[in-house]
Design a protein around this motif. Sequence first.
Motif, PDB file in Angstrom:
ATOM      1  N   ARG A 159      90.635  27.037 -44.028  1.00 42.41           N
ATOM      2  CA  ARG A 159      89.399  26.718 -44.737  1.00 42.41           C
ATOM      3  C   ARG A 159      88.334  26.399 -43.698  1.00 42.41           C
ATOM      4  O   ARG A 159      88.589  25.665 -42.750  1.00 42.41           O
ATOM      5  CB  ARG A 159      89.591  25.515 -45.656  1.00 42.41           C
ATOM      6  N   LEU A 183      87.287  30.757 -47.013  1.00 41.84           N
ATOM      7  CA  LEU A 183      88.739  30.668 -47.082  1.00 41.84           C
ATOM      8  C   LEU A 183      89.306  31.964 -46.532  1.00 41.84           C
ATOM      9  O   LEU A 183      88.848  33.052 -46.890  1.00 41.84           O
ATOM     10  CB  LEU A 183      89.197  30.468 -48.531  1.00 41.84           C
ATOM     11  N   LYS A 212      81.031  17.990 -52.349  1.00 42.73           N
ATOM     12  CA  LYS A 212      81.151  19.435 -52.521  1.00 42.73           C
ATOM     13  C   LYS A 212      79.986  19.999 -53.321  1.00 42.73           C
ATOM     14  O   LYS A 212      79.438  21.054 -53.009  1.00 42.73           O
ATOM     15  CB  LYS A 212      82.482  19.759 -53.217  1.00 42.73           C
ATOM     16  N   HIS A 220      85.654  31.833 -56.603  1.00 39.98           N
ATOM     17  CA  HIS A 220      86.316  30.535 -56.672  1.00 39.98           C
ATOM     18  C   HIS A 220      87.828  30.757 -56.609  1.00 39.98           C
ATOM     19  O   HIS A 220      88.537  30.703 -57.619  1.00 39.98           O
ATOM     20  CB  HIS A 220      85.885  29.794 -57.932  1.00 39.98           C
ATOM     21  N   SER A 227      91.516  29.885 -55.188  1.00 37.06           N
ATOM     22  CA  SER A 227      92.366  28.845 -54.609  1.00 37.06           C
ATOM     23  C   SER A 227      93.213  29.453 -53.506  1.00 37.06           C
ATOM     24  O   SER A 227      93.446  30.674 -53.481  1.00 37.06           O
ATOM     25  CB  SER A 227      93.271  28.246 -55.682  1.00 37.06           C
ATOM     26  N   PRO A 228      93.725  28.635 -52.572  1.00 43.95           N
ATOM     27  CA  PRO A 228      94.637  29.177 -51.551  1.00 43.95           C
ATOM     28  C   PRO A 228      95.835  29.887 -52.175  1.00 43.95           C
ATOM     29  O   PRO A 228      96.273  30.923 -51.665  1.00 43.95           O
ATOM     30  CB  PRO A 228      95.051  27.931 -50.765  1.00 43.95           C
ATOM     31  N   GLU A 229      96.340  29.352 -53.284  1.00 45.80           N
ATOM     32  CA  GLU A 229      97.501  29.978 -53.933  1.00 45.80           C
ATOM     33  C   GLU A 229      97.153  31.364 -54.463  1.00 45.80           C
ATOM     34  O   GLU A 229      97.948  32.316 -54.318  1.00 45.80           O
ATOM     35  CB  GLU A 229      97.995  29.085 -55.078  1.00 45.80           C
ATOM     36  N   ASP A 230      95.969  31.497 -55.067  1.00 43.06           N
ATOM     37  CA  ASP A 230      95.556  32.802 -55.575  1.00 43.06           C
ATOM     38  C   ASP A 230      95.289  33.788 -54.437  1.00 43.06           C
ATOM     39  O   ASP A 230      95.587  34.988 -54.551  1.00 43.06           O
ATOM     40  CB  ASP A 230      94.294  32.662 -56.425  1.00 43.06           C
TER      41      ASP A 230
END
Length: 446
Positions: A56, A42, A4, A127, A129-132
């Motif tokens: 993603r 994303l 990454k 940055h 996250s999928p949750e955010d």
Amino acid sequence: MNDKHDFFDAARLKACAGLALEAARDEGADAAEVDVAVDSGLSVTVRLGEVETVERQRDRSLGITLYFGQHKGNASTTELDADAIRGTARAAADIARYTAEDPYAGLAPAERMATRFPDLDLCHPWHLSPEDAIDTATRCEAAARDADPRIVNSEGASVDTGHGLAVYANTHGFMGVREGTRHDISCMVVASDGKGMQRDYWYTMARAAGDLEGAVPVGREAARRALARLGAKSLSTRKARILFAPEVAKSLVAHLLGAISGRAQYMQASFLLGAAGSRIMPEWTQLVERPHLPRAAGSRAFDDEGVATAERAIIEAGTLAGYLLSSYSARRLGLETTANAGGISNLAVEPGGELPDAPLRALDTGLYVTELIGQGVNPVTGDYSRGAAGFWVEHGEIVHPVEEVTIAGNLKDMLGDIVTIGADTDTRGSIRTGSILVERMTIAGE
């Protein structure tokens, strides 16, 4: 390039580009150019409070174009190891040997290559996250659904974030790096008053997440727009002033840009054929390309051929100053490139005309168009006919929403009959314009 940390590694991409050019020389090419890029993103969609999609994306590519005289070959790969790069160069060479000679093919002139690379502040990774992202989309949709009991359904709220890094290099010795981000939040909902249903949407887009409208304001605006359209009705057929809202006025400007593109000119497929130097808009109009605006969607130091970009007038005092040209289209027309390989770079449509700070008052009585439907535009003749929705306005005040009408005219006449370009500029995207008021068009309704 699986790690990454190494994915967005400009030095690694430069090395790949250099290897590709070396491979092109080994194949005996007279000239070559290469694009190598990586991007990731994303995307999340929530509908009725439930997660519909989480995607993603992570891609990489290398494309190489070889020239043997005026014979051209192109090949690409998604692998960036040495063997894949050399194999891609070999494939491009094989293709070039079979292509017909094109006297206009070749690199852009060496003396036009960019030598200055200003910091345009285009890269602001989010940055997320999928949750955010799910939480942001959920809050956006909830704000829309909770805005009014008449919001009865949703087509979802989405959050998207993307980050790209690319290197362009050619055998002139040019090598340039482009890196940028793009983020957006959007929402579309359905409103009902028991007599009919209407839907509308809103979105925000920016290079940096901190420049976005909040999720809740986006949802509320989507709801407000859907509610405003309830009770829409058609109009009788008539001629009237038409005010295009900024988000749809962009399409008028896009039709103009298509007509003055080099390809449209050399194909002789433009309603503005040979119009350079002619007045095509009112004398007060100014359209300026500004490629170096910080954080703007269309900013870049060089075009897709490495040619240095610079501010220039496209329309000056209503007169078409010149076309939008790549090196290829420029050679076809006997002109010089305008650094528009890959498109326009932040076209600013300057406010002016009647009451630019109050477009509805300038409209006075007519149709305020907020949505266009269909593709009824002939780029050769300029004939224009599209379905439309919006609001009927009298004495500068909205009277009622409108649907199921068609607006018609000719683009050449429409450009010449512009009365106002509003100061309500929409800066999302490479075309930056306010609302555009056209003096007279036909409305076909009941």
